[in-house]
Design a protein around this motif. Structure first.
Motif, PDB file in Angstrom:
ATOM      1  N   PHE A 190       0.816  -1.200   0.000  1.00  0.00           N
ATOM      2  CA  PHE A 190       0.000   0.000   0.000  1.00  0.00           C
ATOM      3  C   PHE A 190       0.862   1.268   0.000  1.00  0.00           C
ATOM      4  N   GLY A 191       2.169   1.078  -0.274  1.00  0.00           N
ATOM      5  CA  GLY A 191       3.093   2.193  -0.183  1.00  0.00           C
ATOM      6  C   GLY A 191       2.810   3.308  -1.171  1.00  0.00           C
ATOM      7  N   GLU A 192       2.443   2.940  -2.407  1.00  0.00           N
ATOM      8  CA  GLU A 192       2.221   3.964  -3.425  1.00  0.00           C
ATOM      9  C   GLU A 192       1.035   4.853  -3.096  1.00  0.00           C
ATOM     10  N   SER A 193       0.027   4.288  -2.476  1.00  0.00           N
ATOM     11  CA  SER A 193      -1.157   5.083  -2.162  1.00  0.00           C
ATOM     12  C   SER A 193      -0.906   6.008  -0.978  1.00  0.00           C
ATOM     13  N   GLY A 194       0.012   5.579  -0.101  1.00  0.00           N
ATOM     14  CA  GLY A 194       0.300   6.376   1.080  1.00  0.00           C
ATOM     15  C   GLY A 194      -0.741   6.262   2.160  1.00  0.00           C
ATOM     16  N   ILE A 195      -1.790   5.460   1.932  1.00  0.00           N
ATOM     17  CA  ILE A 195      -2.898   5.420   2.881  1.00  0.00           C
ATOM     18  C   ILE A 195      -2.460   4.819   4.215  1.00  0.00           C
ATOM     19  N   MET A 196      -1.614   3.767   4.182  1.00  0.00           N
ATOM     20  CA  MET A 196      -1.202   3.154   5.428  1.00  0.00           C
ATOM     21  C   MET A 196      -0.244   4.054   6.193  1.00  0.00           C
ATOM     22  N   ASP A 197       0.616   4.800   5.455  1.00  0.00           N
ATOM     23  CA  ASP A 197       1.496   5.738   6.140  1.00  0.00           C
ATOM     24  C   ASP A 197       0.681   6.777   6.890  1.00  0.00           C
ATOM     25  N   GLU A 198      -0.391   7.224   6.261  1.00  0.00           N
ATOM     26  CA  GLU A 198      -1.251   8.204   6.920  1.00  0.00           C
ATOM     27  C   GLU A 198      -1.898   7.612   8.163  1.00  0.00           C
ATOM     28  N   LEU A 199      -2.421   6.398   8.001  1.00  0.00           N
ATOM     29  CA  LEU A 199      -3.157   5.788   9.103  1.00  0.00           C
ATOM     30  C   LEU A 199      -2.249   5.438  10.268  1.00  0.00           C
ATOM     31  N   LEU A 200      -1.028   5.021   9.952  1.00  0.00           N
ATOM     32  CA  LEU A 200      -0.140   4.576  11.010  1.00  0.00           C
ATOM     33  C   LEU A 200       0.744   5.681  11.564  1.00  0.00           C
ATOM     34  N   GLY A 201       0.999   6.700  10.755  1.00  0.00           N
ATOM     35  CA  GLY A 201       2.001   7.652  11.151  1.00  0.00           C
ATOM     36  C   GLY A 201       1.490   8.986  11.617  1.00  0.00           C
ATOM     37  N   GLU A 202       0.223   9.250  11.494  1.00  0.00           N
ATOM     38  CA  GLU A 202      -0.296  10.557  11.852  1.00  0.00           C
ATOM     39  C   GLU A 202      -1.265  10.444  13.018  1.00  0.00           C
ATOM     40  N   ASP A 203      -1.087  11.307  13.992  1.00  0.00           N
ATOM     41  CA  ASP A 203      -1.938  11.265  15.172  1.00  0.00           C
ATOM     42  C   ASP A 203      -3.399  11.517  14.839  1.00  0.00           C
ATOM     43  N   GLN A 204      -3.644  12.252  13.728  1.00  0.00           N
ATOM     44  CA  GLN A 204      -5.033  12.570  13.427  1.00  0.00           C
ATOM     45  C   GLN A 204      -5.765  11.398  12.765  1.00  0.00           C
ATOM     46  N   PHE A 205      -5.095  10.270  12.558  1.00  0.00           N
ATOM     47  CA  PHE A 205      -5.748   9.111  11.965  1.00  0.00           C
ATOM     48  C   PHE A 205      -5.614   7.895  12.881  1.00  0.00           C
ATOM     49  N   PRO A 206      -6.141   7.941  14.074  1.00  0.00           N
ATOM     50  CA  PRO A 206      -6.007   6.791  14.980  1.00  0.00           C
ATOM     51  C   PRO A 206      -6.948   5.663  14.573  1.00  0.00           C
ATOM     52  N   PHE A 207      -6.473   4.453  14.772  1.00  0.00           N
ATOM     53  CA  PHE A 207      -7.293   3.261  14.596  1.00  0.00           C
ATOM     54  C   PHE A 207      -7.814   2.827  15.959  1.00  0.00           C
ATOM     55  N   TYR A 208      -9.043   2.351  15.984  1.00  0.00           N
ATOM     56  CA  TYR A 208      -9.591   1.742  17.192  1.00  0.00           C
ATOM     57  C   TYR A 208     -10.186   0.391  16.806  1.00  0.00           C
ATOM     58  N   VAL A 209     -10.060  -0.570  17.696  1.00  0.00           N
ATOM     59  CA  VAL A 209     -10.652  -1.888  17.478  1.00  0.00           C
ATOM     60  C   VAL A 209     -11.861  -2.018  18.378  1.00  0.00           C
ATOM     61  N   LEU A 210     -13.006  -2.314  17.775  1.00  0.00           N
ATOM     62  CA  LEU A 210     -14.242  -2.496  18.522  1.00  0.00           C
ATOM     63  C   LEU A 210     -14.623  -3.965  18.502  1.00  0.00           C
ATOM     64  N   SER A 211     -14.791  -4.536  19.672  1.00  0.00           N
ATOM     65  CA  SER A 211     -15.262  -5.908  19.811  1.00  0.00           C
ATOM     66  C   SER A 211     -15.967  -5.994  21.154  1.00  0.00           C
ATOM     67  N   ASN A 212     -16.236  -7.214  21.591  1.00  0.00           N
ATOM     68  CA  ASN A 212     -16.755  -7.380  22.948  1.00  0.00           C
ATOM     69  C   ASN A 212     -15.634  -7.892  23.846  1.00  0.00           C
ATOM     70  N   GLN A 213     -15.899  -8.007  25.106  1.00  0.00           N
ATOM     71  CA  GLN A 213     -14.845  -8.379  26.046  1.00  0.00           C
ATOM     72  C   GLN A 213     -14.355  -9.798  25.844  1.00  0.00           C
ATOM     73  N   ARG A 214     -15.166 -10.641  25.205  1.00  0.00           N
ATOM     74  CA  ARG A 214     -14.738 -12.015  24.926  1.00  0.00           C
ATOM     75  C   ARG A 214     -14.057 -12.132  23.564  1.00  0.00           C
ATOM     76  N   MET A 215     -14.070 -11.070  22.777  1.00  0.00           N
ATOM     77  CA  MET A 215     -13.440 -11.030  21.452  1.00  0.00           C
ATOM     78  C   MET A 215     -13.993 -12.115  20.522  1.00  0.00           C
ATOM     79  N   THR A 216     -15.253 -12.434  20.677  1.00  0.00           N
ATOM     80  CA  THR A 216     -15.913 -13.436  19.837  1.00  0.00           C
ATOM     81  C   THR A 216     -17.223 -12.866  19.315  1.00  0.00           C
ATOM     82  N   ASN A 217     -17.418 -12.920  17.991  1.00  0.00           N
ATOM     83  CA  ASN A 217     -18.623 -12.376  17.356  1.00  0.00           C
ATOM     84  C   ASN A 217     -18.861 -10.920  17.759  1.00  0.00           C
TER      85      ASN A 217
END
Length: 319
Positions: free
Chosen positions: A199-226
């Motif tokens: 994904f280097g040419e698009s730069g999208i992953m660099d943006e998502l991983l390297g910039e504070d304004q693009f944080p990732f969050y993972v949403l699941s339940n406490q059991r991490m199932t379904n």
């Protein structure tokens, strides 16, 4: 030894080891995305509830050189560990009475177009390109959760409707499986398990991983199932979007979790869709894939919508 021969050999050897009084069978089980697994079911006497032990991973071990007797020994140990599990101290007769099951009804999300065969047999509610299906949560055991998918035949015998199931599941699921959200910015590469150079040419992953304004969050339940169904929890996305001060881009990581990105209007939705498709095809097992679409929670409408419509197939089935 071919797969069908392996299944027959396992059944025969288990019957020999257990002796009279046991009934051993191998049954095909339709799972998420219409994938089919073969399960070993062992019952004793007039038992109505028996654990299902899926044989597909054992065949893979056999192909890698594990001996048949070792496989049989492992299967028997799994059976012995689970055979006496109580279902929340309920008897079979009590589990037949729907009044004893109301607080056990939960829901999960699956992909609608990829589950056409399964959805012929189970009650479901449409949600965008997905389907909300229902199951019973019967507790936990050493090998994981004890659950039972709810079929149309159950609904008829219980005298209930999918509308009632939906209302019960809306109440029960957040209580049984509370939502859990965490910031994954520091470990997103490990989470996605992809070659970021793709994904280097698009730069999208660099943006998502390297910039504070693009944080990732993972949403699941406490059991991490379904846990992908947490996007359905009442007021949850609304509260998180308000906290972030932005709409939320929702990437379907799997049936177990989704990725959330506060939408600042600078993301390429098409590139995000390509990323979701790539991860699904290369990293997520078929039976755990949820969707190739990119979604967004809109603060103005208070709803989830499909943001980028991917035409890629969720499952590439062999003819």
């Amino acid at each position: 030894m071919e797969y069908n021969q392996f299944l027959l050999k396992v059944q025969t050897e288990i019957e020999k080891q257990l002796g009279d009084g046991f009934h051993v069978r191998v049954q095909r089980v339709l799972k998420n995305n219409d994938t089919v697994l073969e399960g070993l079911v062992i019952s004793k006497g007039k038992e109505h509830l028996s654990p299902t032990i899926y044989l597909n991973p054992y065949f893979e071990e056999f192909q890698r050189g594990m001996g048949m007797q070792e496989i049989i020994g492992r299967l028997l140990r799994v059976y012995e560990q689970n055979v006496n599990i109580s279902f929340g101290n309920a008897t079979v007769e009590e589990l037949v009475d729907f009044n004893n099951l109301r607080d056990k009804v939960a829901y999960k999300l699956i992909h609608r177009a990829s589950n056409q065969e399964l959805l012929k047999e189970v009650p479901y509610v449409e949600f965008l390109d997905l389907a909300v299906v229902f199951y019973l949560f019967l507790g936990e055991c050493r090998s994981g959760q004890m659950t039972a998918l709810i079929y149309n035949t159950h609904m008829v015998s219980w005298g209930t409707t999918k509308e009632e199931l939906f209302q019960l599941a809306k109440r029960n699921t957040p209580e049984l499986f509370p939502a859990h959200i965490r910031n994954m910015k520091d470990s997103i590469e490990e989470l996605l398990k992809v070659d970021l150079e793709d994904f280097g040419e698009s730069g999208i992953m660099d943006e998502l991983l390297g910039e504070d304004q693009f944080p990732f969050y993972v949403l699941s339940n406490q059991r991490m199932t379904n846990g992908a169904c947490c996007i359905l929890y009442e007021n949850f996305l609304e509260g998180f979007a308000k906290e972030q001060g932005a709409d939320l881009i929702i990437l379907p990581s799997s049936i177990h979790e989704t990725l959330l990105i506060p939408d600042q209007g600078e993301n390429s939705y098409e590139e995000l869709g390509a990323m979701v498709n790539e991860i699904n095809q290369s990293e997520v097992p078929e039976e755990e894939r949820l969707s190739n679409q990119v979604y967004r929670y809109s603060r103005s409408s208070g709803t989830v919508e499909i943001l980028f419509q991917s035409e890629a197939c969720l499952i590439n089935r062999k003819e």
